[in-house]
Scaffold this motif. Structure first.
Motif, mmCIF file in Angstrom:
data_model
loop_
_atom_site.group_PDB
_atom_site.id
_atom_site.type_symbol
_atom_site.label_atom_id
_atom_site.label_comp_id
_atom_site.label_asym_id
_atom_site.label_seq_id
_atom_site.Cartn_x
_atom_site.Cartn_y
_atom_site.Cartn_z
ATOM 1 N N GLN A 256 -10.928 12.881 8.674
ATOM 2 C CA GLN A 256 -10.852 13.871 7.605
ATOM 3 C C GLN A 256 -9.500 14.576 7.562
ATOM 4 O O GLN A 256 -9.357 15.607 6.925
ATOM 5 C CB GLN A 256 -11.954 14.913 7.783
ATOM 6 N N MET A 257 -8.537 14.026 8.259
ATOM 7 C CA MET A 257 -7.189 14.590 8.181
ATOM 8 C C MET A 257 -6.766 14.559 6.726
ATOM 9 O O MET A 257 -6.895 13.537 6.059
ATOM 10 C CB MET A 257 -6.198 13.729 8.970
ATOM 11 N N PHE A 258 -6.267 15.691 6.241
ATOM 12 C CA PHE A 258 -5.925 15.750 4.824
ATOM 13 C C PHE A 258 -4.413 15.708 4.645
ATOM 14 O O PHE A 258 -3.698 16.522 5.210
ATOM 15 C CB PHE A 258 -6.508 17.015 4.205
ATOM 16 N N PHE A 259 -3.955 14.744 3.861
ATOM 17 C CA PHE A 259 -2.523 14.657 3.596
ATOM 18 C C PHE A 259 -2.260 14.922 2.117
ATOM 19 O O PHE A 259 -3.085 14.577 1.279
ATOM 20 C CB PHE A 259 -1.990 13.280 3.971
ATOM 21 N N PRO A 260 -1.121 15.528 1.797
ATOM 22 C CA PRO A 260 -0.837 15.812 0.393
ATOM 23 C C PRO A 260 -0.773 14.522 -0.429
ATOM 24 O O PRO A 260 -0.089 13.576 -0.041
ATOM 25 C CB PRO A 260 0.530 16.510 0.429
ATOM 26 N N PRO A 261 -1.488 14.494 -1.527
ATOM 27 C CA PRO A 261 -1.550 13.263 -2.336
ATOM 28 C C PRO A 261 -0.225 12.906 -3.006
ATOM 29 O O PRO A 261 -0.053 11.779 -3.453
ATOM 30 C CB PRO A 261 -2.628 13.573 -3.386
ATOM 31 N N ALA A 262 0.708 13.854 -3.053
ATOM 32 C CA ALA A 262 1.961 13.584 -3.760
ATOM 33 C C ALA A 262 2.953 12.809 -2.894
ATOM 34 O O ALA A 262 3.971 12.351 -3.387
ATOM 35 C CB ALA A 262 2.592 14.888 -4.227
ATOM 36 N N LEU A 263 2.671 12.687 -1.601
ATOM 37 C CA LEU A 263 3.661 12.078 -0.716
ATOM 38 C C LEU A 263 3.266 10.666 -0.295
ATOM 39 O O LEU A 263 2.098 10.372 -0.067
ATOM 40 C CB LEU A 263 3.850 12.942 0.536
ATOM 41 N N GLN A 264 4.298 9.828 -0.219
ATOM 42 C CA GLN A 264 4.080 8.445 0.211
ATOM 43 C C GLN A 264 3.980 8.400 1.737
ATOM 44 O O GLN A 264 4.383 9.347 2.422
ATOM 45 C CB GLN A 264 5.235 7.574 -0.272
ATOM 46 N N HIS B 42 5.640 6.913 4.030
ATOM 47 C CA HIS B 42 6.877 7.118 4.819
ATOM 48 C C HIS B 42 7.320 8.571 4.757
ATOM 49 O O HIS B 42 7.896 9.103 5.701
ATOM 50 C CB HIS B 42 7.988 6.164 4.356
ATOM 51 N N GLU B 43 6.989 9.233 3.650
ATOM 52 C CA GLU B 43 7.327 10.663 3.570
ATOM 53 C C GLU B 43 6.437 11.490 4.492
ATOM 54 O O GLU B 43 6.877 12.485 5.066
ATOM 55 C CB GLU B 43 7.159 11.157 2.131
ATOM 56 N N LEU B 44 5.194 11.035 4.620
ATOM 57 C CA LEU B 44 4.286 11.736 5.536
ATOM 58 C C LEU B 44 4.811 11.659 6.965
ATOM 59 O O LEU B 44 4.741 12.625 7.718
ATOM 60 C CB LEU B 44 2.887 11.121 5.461
ATOM 61 N N TYR C 171 0.266 5.516 -1.078
ATOM 62 C CA TYR C 171 -0.202 6.890 -0.900
ATOM 63 C C TYR C 171 -1.448 6.907 -0.028
ATOM 64 O O TYR C 171 -2.242 5.973 -0.032
ATOM 65 C CB TYR C 171 -0.492 7.536 -2.261
ATOM 66 N N VAL D 148 7.541 14.146 7.259
ATOM 67 C CA VAL D 148 7.001 15.499 7.377
ATOM 68 C C VAL D 148 6.503 15.739 8.799
ATOM 69 O O VAL D 148 6.816 16.743 9.435
ATOM 70 C CB VAL D 148 5.853 15.727 6.365
ATOM 71 N N ALA D 149 5.753 14.760 9.324
ATOM 72 C CA ALA D 149 5.224 14.898 10.681
ATOM 73 C C ALA D 149 6.368 15.049 11.684
ATOM 74 O O ALA D 149 6.297 15.856 12.612
ATOM 75 C CB ALA D 149 4.365 13.689 11.029
#
Lengths: 299, 245, 217
Positions: A83-91, A93-95, A125, A98-99
């Protein structure tokens, strides 16, 4: 140093106790399996440890600090679940980028190699991934972040067999190269048995057992023989599990506190001693009845 | 192995993260301002004719509507970022509730700045299109650079102020879903009630406290204090909130 | 706004924008923003090439046309509503008035002068404004001509007047205290006042009604 300390930890939702006076400690750089049936509070416990929710009473310490709303524990802990939630706007590789910006020990090279190995398209995504792929990606984040406390809550949900094996192998290798405290929650010990050092068994919101995996293997023993004889040995012993095998043969699991003399005597009486697999033991221990599913059919 | 992190450092990282992750808010800003721009070009004309052969027509152009739409946009955006998916994605990475709220506020401030700036500038787009494409003869109210700066600053204060209202409303809804129903009922209900009692609407009086203030300094003090109070209240409330993902 | 004032503004906008372009991996939204802000800035530049008048709002009280007229002393008092004045020398003893107003009769007001200066003065009065903007200058007034003892009044065609005002935003007006425009229209007139020597004989055909204002005094 103890990374996790829990003392009488209780969490209630709507007056129902999910965790009920849980007490245990986990030392640094150990891989511990958090085992229990579904709904015994494993997820609640890891969320408290990750500082997402607050305990109702009792004491909890992660890195000797109270984890709820704590920046220090947040920076050094990662909770990986489906249930880890990641922003839907980021691909994807962008995630990863961010990490990287958040986790000081982040290993970008590892993350990218894993991404490639599991053949992810970095421009995809997160919310378009299937359940198993989501788990795999979340696991990559969990591994590459190299947090001092890495918590994996049912990490292999939806993964297929091959990926599961790869995943545990990757976890093992990365752990050996970069030791850290790892807590893996699962409802069956079976698949993670090989990589665990310790097992924390939870039942009804309480610690049922906290042993090293090698001790767990010798913790119990099964007796098999003629029912009457075996029953005799069960007197004054807490029978964990018993099952009728064949017409007059009983299979019973008890705590292995037999002396050498006891065993010889039993062997003479025709009782066979069989080691119990750790994973089976966990299943027996967490069952509410002694006979397991058989009880339902026998009256 | 364990690393220490400071609040400031975390807020900075989360702010950078949010500027990337909440990028859709900026697309909707452009979209909403464009719609308001079209409305501004089309609407707002009145006319009068007489029997002895005269027909007068009057059309007003201004960016007022664009600014109003920007208010609505920031209000919705502020509510949106208090919702569960948005709060939860903070907790995928390093955060505590304080850094989550602070970075949200910074994000709203940046969004407000961009919104206010583009809204006020859109006046030039409206007047350029009216003149060059619609071939209209225009009377243009003079505006000095200093007035333009006032326009942008005041718009920023308004937009940021409204973002704090939206953030607060969103926070209340997070405590209890009932507020999602209660707040509109109170707002609309009070308007109807005041209308029924045939008196001046309380809500209007409340808004006039800001909209009719003619001293720039007093206006800034009023909006900034309100904004600060609302954000503080939101932080205090969110600080105790659990994350159930 | 002066052109020079644009420079600091451009810098303020361009710097973060440049940062944006260089540092951030571009997505559709980024391009959208860059293009949008670019268009806005271009329009600021373009706005300098717009030829326009600044709306001048005269708050000085304007005379009430009909009140002045019915006092009979609109000429004597002098009014700020006077739009045009023509003067024609009179040759004969008699003047006929006709107008182009079709079947309906148009009204022409007659005032007799105290002295005989052998001249006929035709004065047009009117009050025209849109949103407090005086637009009288843009009104085409009736053309008046005296020839062969006939005063011909040619009324203009149907007149359409459109005014567009670019207002300052309410966020500016709230503090600059500028007057707000409203959607008021004023169309009074035009009326024609013909001043003639005391004993000139004047008559009109069916198109025109002559009204003497002398008895109102």
């Amino acid at each position: 140093m103890n990374v996790i300390e829990c003392n009488g930890l209780t969490k209630a939702y709507f007056r129902k106790n999910v965790l009920n006076g849980l007490t245990f400690t986990i030392e640094e750089n150990k891989i511990t399996g958090l085992i229990g049936r579904n709904g015994v509070g494993k997820t609640t416990l890891v969320k408290i440890l990750a500082g997402l929710i607050k305990e109702t009473s009792g004491e909890v310490r992660v890195f000797e600090q109270h984890p709820f709303n704590n920046l220090y524990t947040s920076a050094n802990t990662i909770l990986v679940d489906d249930q880890m939630f990641f922003p839907p706007a980021l691909q994807l590789h962008e995630l990863l980028e961010v990490a990287q910006s958040f986790y000081p020990n982040w290993d970008m090279e590892l993350a990218q190699r894993l991404l490639q190995y599991f053949s992810f398209d970095p421009s995809h995504y997160h919310q378009t991934l299937s359940k198993g792929r989501t788990s795999t990606f979340n696991m990559i984040i969990g591994l590459a972040s190299r947090c001092s406390l890495t918590i994996l809550d049912e990490p292999t949900t939806g993964m297929d067999e091959a990926v599961r094996k790869d995943f545990y192998r990757a976890l093992m290798k990365d752990y050996l190269a970069h030791p850290r405290t790892i807590l893996i929650s699962s409802h069956h010990l079976n698949e993670i048995e090989d990589i665990l050092e310790d097992v924390l068994l939870i039942k009804n919101g309480k610690t049922l057992l906290h042993e090293s995996i090698s001790d767990l293997k010798e913790w119990a023993i099964a007796l098999q023989g003629a029912s009457t004889v075996v029953q005799k040995w069960l007197v004054e012993r807490n029978c964990i599990f018993q099952r009728q095998v064949g017409k007059d043969t009983l299979y019973a699991v008890v705590r292995d506190d037999f002396t050498k003399e006891n065993k010889e005597e039993a062997l003479r009486g025709g009782v066979e001693f069989i080691p119990v697999k750790a994973s089976d033991l966990c299943v027996y221990l967490t069952n509410d009845t002694k006979g397991g599913i058989d009880d339902v059919f026998e009256r | 192995m364990s690393s220490n992190v400071s609040l400031v450092e975390t807020v900075k990282k989360q702010y950078a993260f949010k500027m990337k992750a909440y990028i859709d808010a900026f697309s909707s800003l452009v979209g909403i301002q464009f719609i308001a721009f079209l409305f501004s070009l089309g609407g707002g004309s009145s006319s009068m004719g007489t029997s002895d052969g005269y027909h007068f027509e009057l059309k007003f152009y201004s960016a007022d509507l664009v600014i109003i739409f920007t208010f609505i946009w920031i209000f919705v955006t502020a509510i949106t970022i208090t919702t569960k998916p948005y709060r939860n994605q903070d907790f995928t990475f390093v955060t505590n509730r304080m850094s989550s709220s602070l970075s949200n506020i910074l994000f709203l401030l940046s969004a407000s700045l961009l919104g206010a700036f583009t809204a006020v500038l859109s006046r030039f787009l409206i007047q350029t299109v009216a003149y060059f494409l619609l071939k209209e003869d225009l009377y243009i109210a003079s505006v000095m650079t200093s007035e333009m700066m006032i326009g942008i600053t005041v718009s920023l204060l308004y937009v940021f102020w409204i973002s704090s209202i939206g953030y607060f409303v969103g926070t209340l809804v997070q405590i209890h879903k009932g507020f999602a129903l209660l707040i509109p009922v109170i707002v609309i209900g009070s308007l109807f009630y005041d209308g029924f009692m045939q008196r001046y609407a309380m809500l209007l009086i409340l808004f006039q406290f800001y909209f009719l203030e003619s001293s720039m300094v007093l206006f800034a003090i009023k909006t900034l204090i309100t904004t600060a109070v609302l954000f503080f209240a939101s932080i205090a409330i969110l600080n105790r909130m659990e994350v159930r993902r | 706004m002066t052109f020079a004032a644009l420079i600091p503004m451009a810098v303020i906008v361009a710097l973060p924008l440049l940062f944006f372009i260089v540092r951030v991996k571009k997505k559709v939204t980024h391009w959208l923003l860059v293009v949008y802000i670019g268009v806005l800035l271009l329009s600021v530049v373009a706005a300098f090439f717009i030829k326009s008048d600044e709306p001048e709002i005269t708050d000085r009280p304007r005379d009430d046309l009909y009140e002045m007229l019915y006092s009979g002393e609109i000429y004597a008092k002098g009014s700020n509503l006077l739009l045009k004045e023509d003067s024609f020398p009179i040759e004969g003893e008699k003047v006929r008035v006709t107008s182009s107003y079709g079947d309906e009769s148009s009204s022409v007001y007659i005032e007799r002068k105290t002295e005989d200066d052998q001249k006929m003065d035709v004065l047009a009065y009117g009050s025209f404004s849109i949103a407090k903007l005086d637009v009288a200058e843009e009104i085409v007034l009736p053309a008046v001509q005296l020839k062969d003892e006939t005063l011909t009044i040619v009324y203009p065609e149907y007149q359409k007047l459109k005014t567009s005002i670019v207002m300052n935003e309410f966020t500016i007006e709230q503090f600059t205290g500028n007057k707000k425009y409203n959607s008021e229209f004023q169309i009074d007139g035009p009326i024609l006042l013909v001043r003639i020597p005391p004993d000139l004989e004047i008559e009109a055909d069916s198109t025109t009604e002559l009204i003497s204002i002398d008895e109102w005094k």
